[in-house]
Design a protein around this motif. Sequence first.
Motif, PDB file in Angstrom:
ATOM      1  N   TRP A 491       6.231  -8.457 -42.869  1.00 32.46           N
ATOM      2  CA  TRP A 491       5.502  -7.292 -43.388  1.00 32.46           C
ATOM      3  C   TRP A 491       5.046  -6.409 -42.236  1.00 32.46           C
ATOM      4  CZ3 TRP A 491       0.445  -5.544 -42.826  1.00 32.46           C
ATOM      5  CH2 TRP A 491       0.048  -4.529 -43.705  1.00 32.46           C
ATOM      6  N   LEU A 492       4.562  -7.015 -41.154  1.00 32.91           N
ATOM      7  CA  LEU A 492       4.118  -6.242 -39.993  1.00 32.91           C
ATOM      8  C   LEU A 492       5.272  -5.449 -39.377  1.00 32.91           C
ATOM      9  CD1 LEU A 492       1.647  -8.586 -38.062  1.00 32.91           C
ATOM     10  CD2 LEU A 492       1.185  -6.280 -38.883  1.00 32.91           C
ATOM     11  N   ALA A 493       6.475  -6.042 -39.419  1.00 32.03           N
ATOM     12  CA  ALA A 493       7.628  -5.374 -38.825  1.00 32.03           C
ATOM     13  C   ALA A 493       8.205  -4.304 -39.739  1.00 32.03           C
ATOM     14  CB  ALA A 493       8.707  -6.406 -38.493  1.00 32.03           C
ATOM     15  N   THR A 494       7.753  -4.248 -40.971  1.00 39.27           N
ATOM     16  CA  THR A 494       8.321  -3.321 -41.956  1.00 39.27           C
ATOM     17  C   THR A 494       7.358  -2.195 -42.313  1.00 39.27           C
ATOM     18  OG1 THR A 494       9.521  -5.189 -42.909  1.00 39.27           O
ATOM     19  CG2 THR A 494       9.426  -3.178 -44.219  1.00 39.27           C
ATOM     20  N   LYS A 495       6.077  -2.509 -42.423  1.00 39.33           N
ATOM     21  CA  LYS A 495       5.089  -1.534 -42.872  1.00 39.33           C
ATOM     22  C   LYS A 495       4.830  -0.478 -41.811  1.00 39.33           C
ATOM     23  CE  LYS A 495       1.913  -0.020 -45.749  1.00 39.33           C
ATOM     24  NZ  LYS A 495       2.279   0.520 -47.074  1.00 39.33           N
ATOM     25  N   ASN A 496       4.776   0.767 -42.239  1.00 38.21           N
ATOM     26  CA  ASN A 496       4.377   1.836 -41.341  1.00 38.21           C
ATOM     27  C   ASN A 496       2.848   1.831 -41.269  1.00 38.21           C
ATOM     28  OD1 ASN A 496       3.954   4.095 -39.848  1.00 38.21           O
ATOM     29  ND2 ASN A 496       5.112   5.482 -41.177  1.00 38.21           N
ATOM     30  N   LEU A 497       2.327   1.078 -40.313  1.00 35.56           N
ATOM     31  CA  LEU A 497       0.880   0.854 -40.230  1.00 35.56           C
ATOM     32  C   LEU A 497       0.118   2.133 -39.895  1.00 35.56           C
ATOM     33  CD1 LEU A 497       0.993  -2.563 -38.348  1.00 35.56           C
ATOM     34  CD2 LEU A 497       0.760  -2.160 -40.799  1.00 35.56           C
ATOM     35  N   LYS A 498       0.802   3.117 -39.323  1.00 33.86           N
ATOM     36  CA  LYS A 498       0.118   4.362 -38.965  1.00 33.86           C
ATOM     37  C   LYS A 498      -0.277   5.175 -40.204  1.00 33.86           C
ATOM     38  CE  LYS A 498       0.740   3.733 -34.497  1.00 33.86           C
ATOM     39  NZ  LYS A 498      -0.389   3.520 -33.568  1.00 33.86           N
ATOM     40  N   GLU A 499       0.359   4.904 -41.348  1.00 32.72           N
ATOM     41  CA  GLU A 499       0.077   5.674 -42.565  1.00 32.72           C
ATOM     42  C   GLU A 499      -0.689   4.863 -43.603  1.00 32.72           C
ATOM     43  OE1 GLU A 499       3.690   7.279 -44.020  1.00 32.72           O
ATOM     44  OE2 GLU A 499       4.135   8.424 -42.206  1.00 32.72           O
ATOM     45  N   MET A 500      -1.117   3.656 -43.249  1.00 28.23           N
ATOM     46  CA  MET A 500      -1.822   2.794 -44.196  1.00 28.23           C
ATOM     47  C   MET A 500      -3.274   3.270 -44.373  1.00 28.23           C
ATOM     48  SD  MET A 500      -2.007  -1.333 -43.909  1.00 28.23           S
ATOM     49  CE  MET A 500      -2.673  -1.187 -42.255  1.00 28.23           C
ATOM     50  N   HIS A 501      -3.823   3.097 -45.586  1.00 30.79           N
ATOM     51  CA  HIS A 501      -5.227   3.437 -45.825  1.00 30.79           C
ATOM     52  C   HIS A 501      -5.801   2.494 -46.891  1.00 30.79           C
ATOM     53  CE1 HIS A 501      -3.167   5.681 -49.065  1.00 30.79           C
ATOM     54  NE2 HIS A 501      -4.262   5.437 -49.767  1.00 30.79           N
ATOM     55  N   PHE A 502      -7.120   2.353 -46.868  1.00 29.26           N
ATOM     56  CA  PHE A 502      -7.839   1.543 -47.864  1.00 29.26           C
ATOM     57  C   PHE A 502      -8.949   2.396 -48.463  1.00 29.26           C
ATOM     58  CE2 PHE A 502      -6.271  -1.748 -44.865  1.00 29.26           C
ATOM     59  CZ  PHE A 502      -5.481  -2.472 -45.734  1.00 29.26           C
ATOM     60  N   ASP A 503      -9.391   2.033 -49.677  1.00 26.72           N
ATOM     61  CA  ASP A 503     -10.413   2.816 -50.374  1.00 26.72           C
ATOM     62  C   ASP A 503     -11.773   2.679 -49.714  1.00 26.72           C
ATOM     63  OD1 ASP A 503      -8.452   3.554 -52.110  1.00 26.72           O
ATOM     64  OD2 ASP A 503      -9.063   2.208 -53.740  1.00 26.72           O
ATOM     65  N   ASN A 504     -12.097   1.473 -49.267  1.00 26.16           N
ATOM     66  CA  ASN A 504     -13.439   1.219 -48.731  1.00 26.16           C
ATOM     67  C   ASN A 504     -13.307   0.405 -47.452  1.00 26.16           C
ATOM     68  OD1 ASN A 504     -16.213   1.059 -48.481  1.00 26.16           O
ATOM     69  ND2 ASN A 504     -16.340  -0.807 -49.726  1.00 26.16           N
ATOM     70  N   VAL A 505     -13.769   0.966 -46.346  1.00 27.89           N
ATOM     71  CA  VAL A 505     -13.637   0.298 -45.048  1.00 27.89           C
ATOM     72  C   VAL A 505     -15.029   0.062 -44.476  1.00 27.89           C
ATOM     73  CG1 VAL A 505     -12.671   0.420 -42.735  1.00 27.89           C
ATOM     74  CG2 VAL A 505     -11.425   1.436 -44.664  1.00 27.89           C
ATOM     75  N   GLU A 506     -15.441  -1.195 -44.457  1.00 29.16           N
ATOM     76  CA  GLU A 506     -16.745  -1.553 -43.906  1.00 29.16           C
ATOM     77  C   GLU A 506     -16.584  -2.012 -42.462  1.00 29.16           C
ATOM     78  OE1 GLU A 506     -18.510  -4.484 -46.360  1.00 29.16           O
ATOM     79  OE2 GLU A 506     -18.564  -3.211 -48.163  1.00 29.16           O
ATOM     80  N   LYS A 507     -17.665  -1.829 -41.706  1.00 32.75           N
ATOM     81  CA  LYS A 507     -17.650  -2.219 -40.300  1.00 32.75           C
ATOM     82  C   LYS A 507     -17.460  -3.727 -40.198  1.00 32.75           C
ATOM     83  CE  LYS A 507     -20.119  -1.507 -35.953  1.00 32.75           C
ATOM     84  NZ  LYS A 507     -18.950  -0.857 -35.337  1.00 32.75           N
ATOM     85  N   GLY A 508     -16.514  -4.147 -39.359  1.00 30.67           N
ATOM     86  CA  GLY A 508     -16.256  -5.566 -39.165  1.00 30.67           C
ATOM     87  C   GLY A 508     -15.362  -6.180 -40.211  1.00 30.67           C
ATOM     88  N   SER A 509     -14.875  -5.381 -41.155  1.00 30.22           N
ATOM     89  CA  SER A 509     -14.045  -5.910 -42.235  1.00 30.22           C
ATOM     90  C   SER A 509     -12.584  -6.021 -41.785  1.00 30.22           C
ATOM     91  CB  SER A 509     -14.124  -4.996 -43.455  1.00 30.22           C
ATOM     92  OG  SER A 509     -13.535  -3.729 -43.154  1.00 30.22           O
TER      93      SER A 509
END
Length: 1103
Positions: A491-509
Amino acid sequence: MTDPEQLIYSHWAKNDKWQLLTRPLSLPEFEDLPLVKSYFFKCGMYFISHQKGVVGTENGRIALTVGFVKPTNFTYKITVCGSNEETHKGQKLKSFAMQETQHNQATFILRAPKPGSYYFTIFAQLLTGDIGIKNVFTASAEYKVNADKASSDSVPLPNCSDSNWGPGIPVDQMGLEPSVKDAVIPTSDGKVSLEFKKTRPSYILCKLRKPGMKDDELEKCISETDQGDKVLVTAQLPAKGEYGLEIYGNDPAKDGDTYTHICQYFVHYAPPDEQNKAFYQEAPQRRTVAPSQQATISQVGYPGGTAGVTQGMNNMNVGDQDFVDLENLPPPPPEMLQQQYLYGTVPDSRQQGVYGGLGSQQGQGTPGFTPGAGNVIVPQQQQAGVSNIPPSSKPIQVEKRAVGQEPPAPPSEFKLQPVTAEKTAAPAPGPATKQKPTLDAIDRNVLHTVDDHAIQVSKSEHSSFRDLVWDLIYSKSITNEIEKVRVIFRWLATKNLKEMHFDNVEKGSPEEVLLGLKTGKTTYAMVFDTMCNYAGLHSKIISGYAKGADYKPGQSFTPGTNQHSWNAVYIYGTWCLIDCHWAARRIIGKQTTHEEFHYQLDEYFFLPDPHQLIYTHFPEDTKWQLLERQVSLEEFESMPHMKPQFFKYGLEFVSHRTAVIYGRGECNIRLRYPAHRIVVAFNFTIQYEDGREEFMGTKLNKYGMQESVGGIASFRLRLPEKGSYIIYIYAKEDTQENKDNVYAQVCEFKIVQEEVTSPPPQPFPPCAYLNWGPGTAFFKYGLQTYQTTATILTREGKVELQIRIPKQMQFMAKLKHNEMSDSELEGYIMNRVVGNTAYFNITAPCRGEFGLEIYANDPSMEGQTLYHVAQYMIECHEDVKTVPLPKLPHGYLGPQPKFNEFGLNTLSHHDSVIHLETNSVEIQFATAQEMRVTANLIGVEDEKEHPDLVFTQTQGSIVSFVIHMPATGFYKLQLYAIPARDPSQQLPGVYNYLINCQKATRPAVPFPKQYAQWKEGCYMWEPLTLHKDTTSATVNFRIGIPKAEAVAVVADSDWNHLQSSTPGVWEGKVPLDKHYGRGVKVTVNANYGGDKTNYATLLEYNI
């Protein structure tokens, strides 16, 4: 620091001394050179078909061919001279040309739509592998093409996706082997059939294209049938004409539902005579075989000099417009991309460490249990101390997804629980004591589904890290620890990590860790560690030093430089290493849709052997080396710099095991390779440490030679001056199936040359290749030789090399020397074929080193084009005084094509070179049928013919030639023959000898003149000669004349009839004493029936 031989294409110095060329060019010669840009030489390109910049078509057609030595893509542009128009009647001029690329050659075939002048510009794209490179082609060379007329078939080519026709690297990388290798498929009945063999799971789709016909109509005419291990493609074309056949491929392991254009064919539906006259017949590969190594040799000598053209290049219009952004062009083939550090995907074949001081692996475990299955709600935590690796589970059921498709939602009771929250601490690091987990522990079918699942998951966007982990691992009940690691890694070798996003990002998560890759706050190692942590796997982030792209052999590591991080993961009781960052490389793909983005994978960095990874990765905490004996930083710094392919090919160091070599005089680096298991070809480049590649105008590569013998590859270097150098060593699997593979770097050394010999070392002889000894083509032809090494020492200044051949072949050989031209050396080498052996005789003209290049071909298949098969080093350490051998065209000596056809065989002299201590010899042949024969003796030096010094006779099935040489020297004996039943008066040459007469022991008396009927089966026992010094008053005649009814010897007007006591043999005594010295002619005459007064003259003596 431009090579003068390259700069001369664009810069002409009025003072010709400053051209720095062996032979300076005049201004007209400079004006006539082709127009090339610097990118031409950057790609290692060179001209093959046309050395002139202004070229003309013949009947509106021309084929332009260039060669290249580096992985390169090509395209082209055609414009009208003067107006710069790129179209003709609404069609792009480019569509009136076909491009084919194969065997390191690119051919462009133009069928001009109208007479006139065109600019034909060739653009190139060097496949550097630079991440993020745009699909940009650079102008490299340009021709001015003067079309004498419009081609009779000048219509646009079918409108296909690519400018290049025929199968290439993308087909190979899809794991497909096409039955049709050519770009053109001719058919006279409209039926098309080809197949693609599959070496791994893949799918293909085919499309027909034809101007004026709709795609949906053509779709009914073609079909693909998947038979498991191959795909059959069949078509029934609806009408005569030209078609494009496009092939699209899909690799289910990484492409999902996406089909990508991989090749296209030009299909010509026409009668055979029309096909034979078609424009594509202009291509060199359809006239002769076109591999990358060839030499076309003329019948006499070797052409030399510099080609010139007759018209200037001042009007060429490339100008400064060097870059063209061509978005519709094909991408570079992924596996040919030479990455900054990596050099291709490495199969998971692990080799034992080869560094002398390292420990070895311990015992092996065996599978002991199968993990349970079922719905997983709370992640099962990893336990330490598991001793065995269970077999992989059953294949995953994979659901295909579209890009952006909503992922499945986890059940409400699903909770993430990190391993770090457990009371049980991670096991202590240490070397493997049991079976080491590898990809081999996963069933191939399971592996494909795990990888495919990771690819499908990468297409979806997840609102939270919890949703991602559920979708990736727990939704499929993946419990096998190797499979968990694999699905994360993939998955790491396939996913374009530069375009990934999440709805809620908490510090340290975890979400913050993954998104940190966008800003550079986190690393691949941190992301992998986070995902393992929530997948129930113990993981460790390892920090340390790595020998990456900017590393130089012998470099010292200090804090803050060459820092890198990778991971260790605990799998079934064993700590394993993994480097996701170096494993994931972005594919520069065809970016027509977002769906076609994915990352390339280098398998080497998935669970590599610690004994191998230590050569490039040094952890700050040495316990994470996972070795029995830990390596110090000093040892790590001194280790040779090795690349993944070093282990892929199973290489080992034999001579030098440190990164820096200190040289005094010659240096010989040796590597061992598993010759019993794999055929490996090697190459190398040498440069100064500061990057310079030449010494006083000579490439440093010329100061090295590579040889492979008995599983040992040696690199012999004699560097020209004191200083620091870098040698890069490359390798590739050298098989017919991998003929298009590029070399990949396997290791490099720094060489500190502390002393050089006096006088300074000279370059090795200027042969075609850096590899010495037999080449790939040598074994392709089934050749064999007793000579085991590439270096041969002379004895009394001479060398004879013998090569066994499996069938009739043609050979040509050249000698090469740094200070002598090829033409000067022609007389010191000779080759001929005797039976099933080819002989190469070399006479060294003086002390020194000479390169021997051998070219060969199969004349029944390859015409007059010969291919480089081997090269040897001839060393002469003797003071010799030699006489050069005569210069003869290649193929002159020995049997000619009709020799075997007529059923002839040598009886007395099987070698076509005869050395004599006398000036007389008899040569005998055996015949399989009644033959008419004749011969001629020619002095080599003066080309004077001596037909009267050759006597031809036949006894049964044996033909004899008795030859007298008039003086010492070299002579050519040319033999001619034809079956007696053939009425032709032209006898073809059947065999040629070279006779070296070293001593004249007797006067060369002429033989009697032989008339045509004598050469039809007659034989003379005595007398062979008669002349004025003959003292016998009476001469005894004994002659074999089949079919004669009467035989008489006539001297002046005296008739003497011979008698026959044995059928066909005539004898008698003839008085000649009164005729000597009077210029009388003595003739032998025969009557063959009918008119008894009618005698035919067979022989004529002059006494």
